[in-house]
Design a protein around this motif. Structure first.
Motif, PDB file in Angstrom:
ATOM      1  N   PHE A 137       0.788  -1.232   0.000  1.00 24.41           N
ATOM      2  CA  PHE A 137       0.000   0.000   0.000  1.00 24.41           C
ATOM      3  C   PHE A 137       0.820   1.281   0.000  1.00 24.41           C
ATOM      4  O   PHE A 137       0.346   2.313  -0.467  1.00 24.41           O
ATOM      5  N   ARG A 138       2.056   1.239   0.515  1.00 22.47           N
ATOM      6  CA  ARG A 138       2.835   2.485   0.612  1.00 22.47           C
ATOM      7  C   ARG A 138       3.974   2.566  -0.394  1.00 22.47           C
ATOM      8  O   ARG A 138       4.342   3.655  -0.803  1.00 22.47           O
ATOM      9  N   ILE A 139       4.535   1.426  -0.758  1.00 21.24           N
ATOM     10  CA  ILE A 139       5.723   1.451  -1.605  1.00 21.24           C
ATOM     11  C   ILE A 139       5.386   1.166  -3.068  1.00 21.24           C
ATOM     12  O   ILE A 139       5.823   1.867  -3.966  1.00 21.24           O
ATOM     13  N   PHE A 140       4.578   0.146  -3.315  1.00 23.86           N
ATOM     14  CA  PHE A 140       4.360  -0.305  -4.683  1.00 23.86           C
ATOM     15  C   PHE A 140       2.980  -0.007  -5.256  1.00 23.86           C
ATOM     16  O   PHE A 140       2.708  -0.342  -6.398  1.00 23.86           O
ATOM     17  N   ALA A 141       2.099   0.612  -4.512  1.00 19.33           N
ATOM     18  CA  ALA A 141       0.714   0.818  -4.949  1.00 19.33           C
ATOM     19  C   ALA A 141       0.608   1.582  -6.263  1.00 19.33           C
ATOM     20  O   ALA A 141      -0.289   1.313  -7.069  1.00 19.33           O
ATOM     21  N   ASP A 142       1.519   2.498  -6.498  1.00 18.90           N
ATOM     22  CA  ASP A 142       1.451   3.310  -7.716  1.00 18.90           C
ATOM     23  C   ASP A 142       1.971   2.585  -8.955  1.00 18.90           C
ATOM     24  O   ASP A 142       1.837   3.079 -10.066  1.00 18.90           O
ATOM     25  N   LEU A 143       2.515   1.389  -8.798  1.00 19.92           N
ATOM     26  CA  LEU A 143       3.144   0.706  -9.928  1.00 19.92           C
ATOM     27  C   LEU A 143       2.172  -0.087 -10.798  1.00 19.92           C
ATOM     28  O   LEU A 143       2.533  -0.515 -11.882  1.00 19.92           O
ATOM     29  N   HIS A 144       0.936  -0.276 -10.344  1.00 23.86           N
ATOM     30  CA  HIS A 144      -0.011  -1.040 -11.151  1.00 23.86           C
ATOM     31  C   HIS A 144      -0.340  -0.326 -12.458  1.00 23.86           C
ATOM     32  O   HIS A 144      -0.771  -0.943 -13.422  1.00 23.86           O
ATOM     33  N   SER A 145      -0.091   0.978 -12.514  1.00 18.60           N
ATOM     34  CA  SER A 145      -0.367   1.722 -13.739  1.00 18.60           C
ATOM     35  C   SER A 145       0.907   2.058 -14.512  1.00 18.60           C
ATOM     36  O   SER A 145       0.875   2.844 -15.447  1.00 18.60           O
ATOM     37  N   ALA A 146       2.016   1.435 -14.149  1.00 15.87           N
ATOM     38  CA  ALA A 146       3.304   1.698 -14.803  1.00 15.87           C
ATOM     39  C   ALA A 146       3.363   0.981 -16.159  1.00 15.87           C
ATOM     40  O   ALA A 146       2.393   0.372 -16.598  1.00 15.87           O
ATOM     41  N   GLY A 147       4.527   1.031 -16.778  1.00 16.68           N
ATOM     42  CA  GLY A 147       4.738   0.362 -18.062  1.00 16.68           C
ATOM     43  C   GLY A 147       4.549  -1.137 -17.951  1.00 16.68           C
ATOM     44  O   GLY A 147       4.488  -1.699 -16.859  1.00 16.68           O
ATOM     45  N   SER A 148       4.468  -1.807 -19.092  1.00 21.17           N
ATOM     46  CA  SER A 148       4.122  -3.233 -19.107  1.00 21.17           C
ATOM     47  C   SER A 148       5.134  -4.112 -18.373  1.00 21.17           C
ATOM     48  O   SER A 148       4.746  -5.042 -17.668  1.00 21.17           O
ATOM     49  N   GLU A 149       6.436  -3.828 -18.482  1.00 22.95           N
ATOM     50  CA  GLU A 149       7.436  -4.643 -17.782  1.00 22.95           C
ATOM     51  C   GLU A 149       7.305  -4.479 -16.271  1.00 22.95           C
ATOM     52  O   GLU A 149       7.301  -5.455 -15.522  1.00 22.95           O
TER      53      GLU A 149
END
Length: 140
Positions: free
Chosen positions: A66-78
């Motif tokens: 929830f604090r470190i990786f939550a924003d990565l679900h919308s990142a690039g495909s890799e």
């Protein structure tokens, strides 16, 4: 696993205060894992120690998710693919820790569950480090 995690702590320290705190928590979880494993191998495990460590593991996993990786679900495909893998290993760790909590005092079952948790944690740490590296590089 512990040494590799220390290397990551050293490599990524000072880049982001939230990641710093979370990596320190990761060290705490790993140290607890090794201590618990040692006690189980000597048949000295205590249910309260198992419960405490399981709670620390859940706190660590939640903070990462929830604090470190939550924003990565919308990142690039890799990165999104790595994030999906992280979510899968996190889910597996949650199931394993729940099994550990309900295992009672059967040392054989606890050893098996800790072995599976250790293998899954090793995979988790690799993916986390890749995502941290990606995140720090992107934010730099």
């Amino acid at each position: 696993m512990y040494t590799k995690s220390i290397d990551s702590l050293v490599e990524y320290s000072g880049k982001d205060p939230a990641i710093d705190r979370w990596l320190m928590h990761r060290q705490w979880v790993l140290a607890g894992f090794y201590e618990l494993s040692k006690k189980v191998n000597h048949a000295q495990v205590d249910a309260s120690q198992v419960r405490y460590w399981c709670q620390e593991l859940m706190d660590y996993l939640s903070a990462g998710h929830f604090r470190i990786f939550a924003d990565l679900h919308s990142a690039g495909s890799e990165t999104r693919s790595r994030y999906t893998h992280l979510v899968n290993t996190t889910d597996r760790l949650v199931v394993l820790q729940e099994s550990l909590l309900t295992s009672g005092d059967d040392v054989t079952v606890i050893k098996q569950l800790l072995s599976e948790i250790g293998e899954t944690l090793a995979t988790q740490l690799e993916v986390e480090d890749e995502l941290i590296r990606s995140k720090i590089t992107t934010n730099a």
